[in-house]
Design an enzyme around this catalytic site. Structure first.
Site, PDB file in Angstrom:
ATOM      1  N   THR A 174     -30.665   0.987 -23.150  1.00  0.00           N
ATOM      2  CA  THR A 174     -29.629   1.204 -24.163  1.00  0.00           C
ATOM      3  C   THR A 174     -28.607   2.206 -23.642  1.00  0.00           C
ATOM      4  O   THR A 174     -28.971   3.268 -23.133  1.00  0.00           O
ATOM      5  CB  THR A 174     -30.276   1.718 -25.473  1.00  0.00           C
ATOM      6  OG1 THR A 174     -31.256   0.752 -25.875  1.00  0.00           O
ATOM      7  CG2 THR A 174     -29.246   1.891 -26.573  1.00  0.00           C
ATOM      8  N   GLY A 191     -19.042  10.805 -14.095  1.00  0.00           N
ATOM      9  CA  GLY A 191     -18.274  11.526 -15.116  1.00  0.00           C
ATOM     10  C   GLY A 191     -18.231  13.032 -14.909  1.00  0.00           C
ATOM     11  O   GLY A 191     -17.195  13.667 -15.130  1.00  0.00           O
ATOM     12  N   HIS A 192     -19.346  13.593 -14.459  1.00  0.00           N
ATOM     13  CA  HIS A 192     -19.383  15.061 -14.471  1.00  0.00           C
ATOM     14  C   HIS A 192     -18.600  15.698 -13.329  1.00  0.00           C
ATOM     15  O   HIS A 192     -18.497  16.920 -13.247  1.00  0.00           O
ATOM     16  CB  HIS A 192     -20.827  15.568 -14.516  1.00  0.00           C
ATOM     17  CG  HIS A 192     -21.629  15.418 -13.267  1.00  0.00           C
ATOM     18  ND1 HIS A 192     -21.932  16.497 -12.470  1.00  0.00           N
ATOM     19  CD2 HIS A 192     -22.205  14.358 -12.681  1.00  0.00           C
ATOM     20  CE1 HIS A 192     -22.668  16.096 -11.445  1.00  0.00           C
ATOM     21  NE2 HIS A 192     -22.854  14.795 -11.556  1.00  0.00           N
ATOM     22  N   GLN A 223     -16.667  11.885  -5.481  1.00  0.00           N
ATOM     23  CA  GLN A 223     -15.887  13.135  -5.411  1.00  0.00           C
ATOM     24  C   GLN A 223     -14.390  12.882  -5.459  1.00  0.00           C
ATOM     25  O   GLN A 223     -13.623  13.802  -5.721  1.00  0.00           O
ATOM     26  CB  GLN A 223     -16.230  13.905  -4.132  1.00  0.00           C
ATOM     27  CG  GLN A 223     -17.581  14.571  -4.148  1.00  0.00           C
ATOM     28  CD  GLN A 223     -17.703  15.714  -5.163  1.00  0.00           C
ATOM     29  OE1 GLN A 223     -16.731  16.146  -5.777  1.00  0.00           O
ATOM     30  NE2 GLN A 223     -18.920  16.176  -5.361  1.00  0.00           N
ATOM     31  N   CYS A 273     -27.445  19.374  -4.771  1.00  0.00           N
ATOM     32  CA  CYS A 273     -28.631  18.543  -4.922  1.00  0.00           C
ATOM     33  C   CYS A 273     -29.773  19.055  -4.047  1.00  0.00           C
ATOM     34  O   CYS A 273     -30.909  18.678  -4.228  1.00  0.00           O
ATOM     35  CB  CYS A 273     -28.305  17.107  -4.531  1.00  0.00           C
ATOM     36  SG  CYS A 273     -26.709  16.583  -5.136  1.00  0.00           S
ATOM     37  N   GLY A 304     -24.042   9.082 -10.665  1.00  0.00           N
ATOM     38  CA  GLY A 304     -23.493   8.538  -9.425  1.00  0.00           C
ATOM     39  C   GLY A 304     -24.597   8.121  -8.482  1.00  0.00           C
ATOM     40  O   GLY A 304     -24.495   7.103  -7.787  1.00  0.00           O
TER      41      GLY A 304
HETATM   42  C1  LIG Z   1     -20.223  12.180  -2.905  1.00  0.00           C
HETATM   43  C2  LIG Z   1     -21.263  12.159  -3.971  1.00  0.00           C
HETATM   44  N1  LIG Z   1     -21.895  11.014  -4.245  1.00  0.00           N
HETATM   45  C3  LIG Z   1     -22.833  10.938  -5.195  1.00  0.00           C
HETATM   46  C4  LIG Z   1     -23.195  12.043  -5.925  1.00  0.00           C
HETATM   47  C5  LIG Z   1     -24.255  11.918  -6.958  1.00  0.00           C
HETATM   48  O1  LIG Z   1     -23.725  11.978  -8.233  1.00  0.00           O
HETATM   49  P1  LIG Z   1     -24.661  12.363  -9.479  1.00  0.00           P
HETATM   50  O2  LIG Z   1     -24.784  13.845  -9.459  1.00  0.00           O
HETATM   51  O3  LIG Z   1     -23.893  11.857 -10.656  1.00  0.00           O
HETATM   52  O4  LIG Z   1     -25.949  11.675  -9.286  1.00  0.00           O
HETATM   53  C6  LIG Z   1     -22.576  13.276  -5.668  1.00  0.00           C
HETATM   54  C7  LIG Z   1     -22.979  14.479  -6.395  1.00  0.00           C
HETATM   55  O5  LIG Z   1     -22.818  15.585  -5.942  1.00  0.00           O
HETATM   56  C8  LIG Z   1     -21.577  13.329  -4.670  1.00  0.00           C
HETATM   57  O6  LIG Z   1     -20.959  14.455  -4.375  1.00  0.00           O
END
Ligand SMILES: Cc1ncc(COP(=O)(O)O)c(C=O)c1O
Length: 390
Positions: free
Chosen positions: A237, A200-201, A179, A324, A72
């Site tokens: 790829t 996806g996760h 989210q 994060c 994301g």
């Molecule tokens: C609102 C939001 N945007 C973007 C992301 C980033 O996604 P990714 O972990 O796939 O980089 C997150 C991840 O916590 C999120 O909560």
């Protein structure tokens, strides 16, 4: 850990067994580079295109407008750099002061290339007023970024109104729906944005596969260059097993959206009813439209990180801040942006449910939570603080 529970689904979700099974088919005998013209390549390409179709269906989009990315974060970065990166005309990026760092930091990175970032704060109820963003639009605005739902408090934002106002002025908009997708209906036509991102996760799919939807006709140059994968929009790829998993996850999210929403809301409501019985608990943004599975609450007189640590030791995973942000405990920026004091923000935990959670887990969690809060308050090992009324 059998008595504990994983309650941190906004960080990541366990992949659905149907997703694991679909991916497993592409991690052994079946393989291929989707760009190859031979049978192996064609089979892999077929699997990738089927996944693309499923993602598009979930969003109510056309299949060719979906670009796969690895996360994301990458999808958000790609949209922002395409519109405001090197070689684009200088101006202003309008963002909510509530965005995920993959939006905020990408926007500020563009200051190197002549952009200025303007942040619009949310109200104390966790919603960024559409009028404030609309009023902040100017002839200098090059891009507007507003997430669909907060990863911290779960509040749903007025994306449709903001995108419409931006569109009237010819300004493109990005909606980070990472989210929200799989939890509430997300249809690109209703949002009216030019870019929409998902991962996806967060929806019981795999790590390593995400998507960026791009409105047809919107000029887009990817920032990863090399091969002509993804219609020349993202070189590299494609990770076939991960993308197949994302496709399977979106397939089931679409088929089960309503029942998932109801099941998650029931868990959330039973949690919040239990929290109401504990002294000194404030649920952030409780009266606002929220995602069905997210509760963010402050526990007066208690250190959130310490409480989170103790819950972890007893087998319960919750978040003391966005996953994060590793390192020293910092109050969640989203809570500060809502005007929550640093002390209250630091006494907060986020609890987020997924499809494998049960009522029994909620009950056990509430029992352990009450014990640990009482112990921390009794020990006085926490920051000074009084128990506020609700
Ligand atoms: C609102 C939001 N945007 C973007 C992301 C980033 O996604 P990714 O972990 O796939 O980089 C997150 C991840 O916590 C999120 O909560």
């Amino acid at each position: 850990m059998s008595q504990g529970a994983y309650l941190d689904h906004n960080a990541t979700t366990p992949p659905d067994p149907r997703v694991v099974a679909a991916m497993a088919r592409w991690t052994g005998e079946r393989f291929g580079n989707p760009s190859s013209s031979h049978a192996w390549g064609r089979r892999a390409r077929g699997a990738v295109e089927e996944a693309r179709e499923r993602v598009a269906q979930l969003l109510g989009a056309d299949t060719p407008d979906v670009v796969f990315t690895a996360s994301g974060s990458e999808a958000n970065n790609a949209a922002i750099f395409a519109v405001c990166g090197p070689g684009t005309p200088p101006g202003e990026i309008l963002i909510s002061a509530f965005e995920h760092p993959s939006v905020t930091k990408a926007a500020y990175r563009c200051e190197r290339w002549g952009m200025r970032v303007r942040e619009v704060p949310p109200r104390s109820d966790g919603v960024v007023p559409a009028d404030d963003l609309r009023d902040a639009l100017s002839e200098r605005t090059r891009l507007v970024c507003l997430m669909l739902a907060s990863n911290v408090v779960g509040t749903v934002q007025p994306v449709t109104e903001v995108a419409a106002a931006a569109r009237e002025r010819g300004v493109p908009s990005l909606c980070d729906a990472v989210q929200a997708v799989g939890k509430i209906p997300v249809r690109v036509a209703e949002l009216g944005c030019d870019f929409v991102t998902l991962g996806g996760h967060k929806l019981h799919g795999p790590l390593g596969a995400a998507a960026l939807w791009i409105r047809p006709g919107v000029p887009f140059a990817g920032w990863l260059v090399g091969g002509e994968q993804e219609g020349g929009r993202r070189a590299g790829t494609v990770d076939v097993p991960a993308v197949v998993g994302l496709g399977e996850a979106t397939r089931w999210a679409a088929a089960e959206l309503e029942q998932r929403g109801a099941a998650l809301a029931a868990l959330r409501d039973s949690l919040e009813a239990g929290l109401d019985r504990l002294p000194g608990v404030t649920i952030h943004a409780r009266q606002s439209p929220r995602l069905p599975h997210t509760t963010c609450a402050a526990f007066a007189g208690v250190s959130g990180p310490e409480l989170g640590h103790r819950l972890d030791a007893r087998g319960f995973a919750v978040s003391t801040g966005p996953a994060c942000g590793a390192g020293a405990p910092r109050p969640a920026a989203a809570l500060l942006a809502m005007g929550v004091s640093p002390e209250v923000a630091l006494s907060s935990l986020r609890i987020s449910f997924g499809m494998t959670n049960t009522r029994q887990e909620v009950t056990r969690f509430l029992g352990v939570l009450a014990e640990e809060i009482a112990s921390l308050r009794g020990a006085g090992a926490t920051p000074a603080g009084t128990l506020p009324g609700r």
